[in-house]
Design an enzyme around this catalytic site. Structure first.
Site, PDB file in Angstrom:
ATOM      1  N   CYS A   2       1.221   8.462  -4.730  1.00 27.59           N
ATOM      2  CA  CYS A   2       0.696   8.227  -6.062  1.00 27.59           C
ATOM      3  C   CYS A   2       1.444   9.057  -7.101  1.00 27.59           C
ATOM      4  O   CYS A   2       1.915  10.149  -6.808  1.00 27.59           O
ATOM      5  CB  CYS A   2      -0.783   8.562  -6.120  1.00 27.59           C
ATOM      6  SG  CYS A   2      -1.798   7.734  -4.880  1.00 27.59           S
ATOM      7  N   ARG A  27       7.937   5.718  -6.008  1.00 27.34           N
ATOM      8  CA  ARG A  27       7.057   6.337  -5.026  1.00 27.34           C
ATOM      9  C   ARG A  27       6.202   5.304  -4.298  1.00 27.34           C
ATOM     10  O   ARG A  27       5.639   5.598  -3.245  1.00 27.34           O
ATOM     11  CB  ARG A  27       6.148   7.368  -5.710  1.00 27.34           C
ATOM     12  CG  ARG A  27       6.905   8.535  -6.317  1.00 27.34           C
ATOM     13  CD  ARG A  27       6.030   9.334  -7.254  1.00 27.34           C
ATOM     14  NE  ARG A  27       5.052  10.130  -6.533  1.00 27.34           N
ATOM     15  CZ  ARG A  27       5.206  11.408  -6.241  1.00 27.34           C
ATOM     16  NH1 ARG A  27       6.303  12.039  -6.589  1.00 27.34           N
ATOM     17  NH2 ARG A  27       4.259  12.080  -5.605  1.00 27.34           N
ATOM     18  N   TRP A  74      -1.521   4.371  -4.798  1.00 28.12           N
ATOM     19  CA  TRP A  74      -1.264   3.755  -3.497  1.00 28.12           C
ATOM     20  C   TRP A  74      -2.565   3.842  -2.726  1.00 28.12           C
ATOM     21  O   TRP A  74      -3.045   4.923  -2.407  1.00 28.12           O
ATOM     22  CB  TRP A  74      -0.133   4.495  -2.772  1.00 28.12           C
ATOM     23  CG  TRP A  74       0.381   3.808  -1.553  1.00 28.12           C
ATOM     24  CD1 TRP A  74       1.344   2.847  -1.488  1.00 28.12           C
ATOM     25  CD2 TRP A  74      -0.021   4.050  -0.200  1.00 28.12           C
ATOM     26  NE1 TRP A  74       1.561   2.480  -0.186  1.00 28.12           N
ATOM     27  CE2 TRP A  74       0.740   3.194   0.624  1.00 28.12           C
ATOM     28  CE3 TRP A  74      -0.952   4.902   0.402  1.00 28.12           C
ATOM     29  CZ2 TRP A  74       0.599   3.163   2.010  1.00 28.12           C
ATOM     30  CZ3 TRP A  74      -1.101   4.877   1.781  1.00 28.12           C
ATOM     31  CH2 TRP A  74      -0.321   4.012   2.572  1.00 28.12           C
ATOM     32  N   ASN A  98      -3.848  12.416  -6.614  1.00 30.42           N
ATOM     33  CA  ASN A  98      -2.933  12.081  -5.533  1.00 30.42           C
ATOM     34  C   ASN A  98      -3.381  12.856  -4.305  1.00 30.42           C
ATOM     35  O   ASN A  98      -3.520  14.072  -4.358  1.00 30.42           O
ATOM     36  CB  ASN A  98      -1.498  12.465  -5.909  1.00 30.42           C
ATOM     37  CG  ASN A  98      -0.504  12.165  -4.803  1.00 30.42           C
ATOM     38  OD1 ASN A  98      -0.804  11.428  -3.869  1.00 30.42           O
ATOM     39  ND2 ASN A  98       0.696  12.722  -4.908  1.00 30.42           N
ATOM     40  N   GLY A  99      -3.620  12.165  -3.184  1.00 26.83           N
ATOM     41  CA  GLY A  99      -4.032  12.835  -1.970  1.00 26.83           C
ATOM     42  C   GLY A  99      -5.274  12.199  -1.374  1.00 26.83           C
ATOM     43  O   GLY A  99      -5.634  11.060  -1.710  1.00 26.83           O
ATOM     44  N   GLU A 479      17.107   3.112  13.273  1.00 27.63           N
ATOM     45  CA  GLU A 479      17.180   3.019  11.812  1.00 27.63           C
ATOM     46  C   GLU A 479      17.355   1.572  11.372  1.00 27.63           C
ATOM     47  O   GLU A 479      16.706   1.118  10.419  1.00 27.63           O
ATOM     48  CB  GLU A 479      18.339   3.886  11.301  1.00 27.63           C
ATOM     49  CG  GLU A 479      18.808   3.588   9.883  1.00 27.63           C
ATOM     50  CD  GLU A 479      17.808   3.956   8.798  1.00 27.63           C
ATOM     51  OE1 GLU A 479      18.106   3.665   7.619  1.00 27.63           O
ATOM     52  OE2 GLU A 479      16.739   4.513   9.111  1.00 27.63           O
ATOM     53  N   LYS A 483      14.622  -0.479   9.055  1.00 26.19           N
ATOM     54  CA  LYS A 483      14.950  -1.101   7.775  1.00 26.19           C
ATOM     55  C   LYS A 483      14.538  -2.572   7.766  1.00 26.19           C
ATOM     56  O   LYS A 483      14.005  -3.069   6.776  1.00 26.19           O
ATOM     57  CB  LYS A 483      16.452  -0.983   7.491  1.00 26.19           C
ATOM     58  CG  LYS A 483      16.891   0.376   7.061  1.00 26.19           C
ATOM     59  CD  LYS A 483      16.311   0.745   5.696  1.00 26.19           C
ATOM     60  CE  LYS A 483      16.537   2.212   5.386  1.00 26.19           C
ATOM     61  NZ  LYS A 483      15.705   3.121   6.200  1.00 26.19           N
ATOM     62  N   GLU A 486      10.773  -2.735   7.460  1.00 24.49           N
ATOM     63  CA  GLU A 486      10.284  -2.255   6.169  1.00 24.49           C
ATOM     64  C   GLU A 486      10.386  -3.312   5.076  1.00 24.49           C
ATOM     65  O   GLU A 486       9.450  -3.487   4.290  1.00 24.49           O
ATOM     66  CB  GLU A 486      11.089  -1.038   5.720  1.00 24.49           C
ATOM     67  CG  GLU A 486      10.738   0.261   6.403  1.00 24.49           C
ATOM     68  CD  GLU A 486      11.556   1.410   5.848  1.00 24.49           C
ATOM     69  OE1 GLU A 486      10.956   2.404   5.436  1.00 24.49           O
ATOM     70  OE2 GLU A 486      12.797   1.309   5.826  1.00 24.49           O
ATOM     71  N   HIS A 502      14.560  -1.537  31.834  1.00 24.71           N
ATOM     72  CA  HIS A 502      13.270  -0.924  32.136  1.00 24.71           C
ATOM     73  C   HIS A 502      12.138  -1.555  31.329  1.00 24.71           C
ATOM     74  O   HIS A 502      11.142  -0.901  31.040  1.00 24.71           O
ATOM     75  CB  HIS A 502      13.338   0.582  31.887  1.00 24.71           C
ATOM     76  CG  HIS A 502      14.288   1.283  32.795  1.00 24.71           C
ATOM     77  ND1 HIS A 502      13.947   1.733  34.054  1.00 24.71           N
ATOM     78  CD2 HIS A 502      15.611   1.590  32.636  1.00 24.71           C
ATOM     79  CE1 HIS A 502      14.998   2.289  34.625  1.00 24.71           C
ATOM     80  NE2 HIS A 502      16.019   2.219  33.784  1.00 24.71           N
ATOM     81  N   LYS A 602       7.334   5.725  -1.315  1.00 24.26           N
ATOM     82  CA  LYS A 602       8.574   6.488  -1.160  1.00 24.26           C
ATOM     83  C   LYS A 602       8.314   7.893  -0.652  1.00 24.26           C
ATOM     84  O   LYS A 602       8.990   8.385   0.245  1.00 24.26           O
ATOM     85  CB  LYS A 602       9.300   6.551  -2.513  1.00 24.26           C
ATOM     86  CG  LYS A 602      10.657   7.251  -2.465  1.00 24.26           C
ATOM     87  CD  LYS A 602      11.658   6.428  -1.693  1.00 24.26           C
ATOM     88  CE  LYS A 602      13.040   7.020  -1.726  1.00 24.26           C
ATOM     89  NZ  LYS A 602      13.984   6.267  -0.880  1.00 24.26           N
TER      90      LYS A 602
END
Length: 607
Positions: A2, A27, A74, A98-99, A479, A483, A486, A502, A602
């Site tokens: 946030c 963010r 958020w 925020n939190g 990675e 991506k 995401e 396996h 973010k």
């Protein structure tokens, strides 16, 4: 996560706050709002969705006033609706937060019993109602806020304004960052310095447990006990210039094309141009005496740490652990005194990584952080910082910051190897020379943009995608998968190529693309064998390799991208770029919100 902005001064607040909130869009958020004091009364405008929706509301119903607070939310507690958007409050107080308030349920029950009436599902409203009750019982605003802070459990950054008090704004921090900005006859609050950079360069950062009382000319600081304290005002190096996309469609595309420059700038600060040898800033400990390295990070930064683990052990010969911070902080491993705790973060505010840092310090570790924001909470709590010169990264999915982290970690490993005598002068020179070639080779990778876009057309139709790599390129497979997940919302997984037999090989058929990161080097033949096994079962193999590797795999790959031949030591840095670029083009084809993908933020400043 946030974003918070507060303004108290003589200029119209809403326009200043809206502009500052735009700088916090990176963010991640799903609603936004602003509250101001209008003729002594609290008025507010809120909207679900993007800031453009809030701007439309403000255009239809102007919000005057020179004192105000704003927020990009958020969602955690309560759906991302207009009603749950911040600011929250009553006729007496308005609050942005925020939190997460962990004891909100108990407080809510107590407050409802006392006659407070709630109108949202959020934990934040609990704070507003608690302050309001204190005001109703006769406390002054400063008393009401201070008493409320003592009741809160969890992580929070708070900003609040009070009806009838145009010369007052209060902010507080516990586990989530908050900055105070000093202007000319005006003062500011912000969840990071970037939001305040166009407004002032003079900033003081609150310490954990602090709260601040602002009028339009000054700020008073208090610690968690309520004692008045001094906090240093510093000139921030952050630029107030707006960050634009230039001629690119998305910030992520722009940032992908900044890889060469960012790598060059980052390496330039780490390598002596005269000797062409790694020259780190002075560290307050001896790298040669470090008995063990413990790396902790989240998301892509953890994958950078996983590459570094491979490097530390194979090059510097230092035993190394790497853990995702959200697991490490609760696993509470025993740590030998004198070890090195190494944290990696773009923002320097990630809650789990910050908690890992504090645990490491409790365990007697020396703390070194690799950060892109040198004024962040992690920077202030570390023994030393190695900075990535990536500049602001606006796209939620990390790109250029990731390769900059790898570049810094590679330099750190070489310095450690030299200090321990585990590499010869000739080996160090060769690996340093390979590092210095990476920016130019990165520019060559970007020349494959059109080819990778064509490959994306094949991937965009898939439901599942597998990424394979070995050694230091195994984290690059993870990675690449991250991506793709995401920003395109396609399910993808990154595997160590040797683990295919396996279990994961059972997933492969002609509808499953297999992305292979397979540079030439000592692990090529083993990886190639695993790729052949996937192709034999119908897997549609896409190979990222150099000319020699692509030639050897010509018979089994449906697509091959020929990358420059580089030393295996630096291959992970270079090979991160095409897998990020592939995810970008897939997301564009699927029409997703590339820069701000759903449900993501973010800077993750809550657990």
């Amino acid at each position: 996560m946030c974003g918070i902005v507060g303004v108290i001064g003589a200029r119209p607040a809403a326009a200043l706050i809206l502009d500052a909130l735009r700088r916090l869009e990176y963010r991640g958020y799903d609603s936004a709002g602003i509250a101001t004091l209008v003729n002594g009364h609290i008025d507010r405008r809120r909207a679900a969705g993007k800031l453009g929706n809030l701007a439309e509301v403000l255009a239809e119903r102007a919000l005057p006033g020179t004192v105000g607070i704003g927020h990009t939310r958020w969602a955690t507690h309560g759906a991302p609706t207009e009603n749950n958007a911040h600011p929250h409050g009553t006729a007496r107080v308005a609050i942005v937060h925020n939190g997460i308030i962990e004891n909100h349920a108990e407080l809510r029950a107590e407050l409802e019993q006392a006659g407070q009436e709630f109108s949202t599902e959020t934990d934040t409203e609990t704070v507003a109602q608690l302050v309001d009750l204190n005001l109703r019982q006769g406390m002054t605003p400063v008393e009401a806020a201070g008493a409320a802070f003592g009741r809160l459990q969890g992580a929070y950054a708070l900003a609040m304004v009070f009806a009838g008090h145009p010369e007052l704004m209060i902010g507080a921090q516990h586990g989530a960052p908050l900055a105070v900005g000093f202007g000319e006859d005006e003062m500011f609050l912000g969840s990071d310095g970037l939001a305040l950079a166009p407004l002032t360069q003079r900033i003081a950062y609150l310490q954990d447990g602090d709260w601040a009382v602002l009028d339009r000319r000054s700020a008073r600081f208090f610690d968690a006990s309520g004692a008045e304290v001094k906090r240093q005002v510093k000139l921030t190096a952050l630029s107030g210039a707006a960050v634009g996309k230039g001629n690119f469609r998305h910030f992520m595309e722009k940032e992908l094309h900044e890889h060469p420059a960012v790598l060059g700038d980052t390496l330039h600060q780490m390598v002596n141009p005269a000797t062409r040898a790694v020259a780190l800033p002075d560290l307050p400990f001896d790298l040669g005496a470090v008995p063990r390295v413990t790396i902790s990070a989240c998301g892509s930064a953890f994958y950078a740490g996983a590459v570094a683990r491979n490097w530390f052990e194979s090059v510097a010969r230092i035993p190394t652990d790497a853990d995702v911070a959200s697991e490490f902080r609760y696993r509470t491993p025993p740590m030998d005194k004198g070890g090195l705790g190494l944290l990696v973060s773009q923002s320097g505010e990630t809650a789990d990584t910050l908690a890992a840092l504090r645990y490491m310090r409790e365990q007697g570790q020396r703390v070194l952080s690799v950060l892109n924001v040198p004024e962040s909470s992690m920077a202030r709590e570390s023994d030393a910082v190695l900075q990535t010169i990536a500049g602001p990264e606006i796209g939620v999915a990390s790109t250029k910051a990731f390769t900059a982290q790898l570049a810094v970690l590679a330099c750190l490993v070489l310095a450690a190897g030299r200090a321990r005598g585990s590499i010869s002068a000739g080996e160090e020179a060769a690996m340093t020379a390979a590092l210095l070639e990476v920016p130019g080779r990165a520019a060559e990778v970007l020349e494959h943009d059109a080819h990778i876009r064509r490959i994306a057309e094949r991937i965009a139709e898939a439901r599942d995608v597998l990424y394979l790599g070995r050694g230091s390129c195994f984290p690059i497979a993870m990675e690449g998968a991250l991506k793709l997940k995401e920003i395109s919302y396609i399910h993808a997984e990154g595997y160590a190529a040797g683990e295919m037999k396996h279990g994961p090989i059972a997933l492969i058929d002609r509808n499953v693309p297999v992305i292979a990161i397979v540079p030439s080097g000592p692990l090529f033949e083993k990886t190639a064998s695993n790729i052949q096994e996937a192709a034999a079962r119908g897997g549609q193999v896409v190979v990222f390799s150099d000319e020699e590797g692509c030639a050897k795999l010509a018979g089994i790959a449906v697509e091959r991208v020929v990358l420059p031949r580089v030393d295996p030591f630096v291959a992970p840095i270079l090979y991160a770029i095409p897998v990020q670029l592939l995810a970008y083009h897939v997301a564009v084809l699927k029409g997703t919100d590339v820069d701000q993908p759903r449900n993501l933020a973010k800077s993750v400043t809550v657990e």
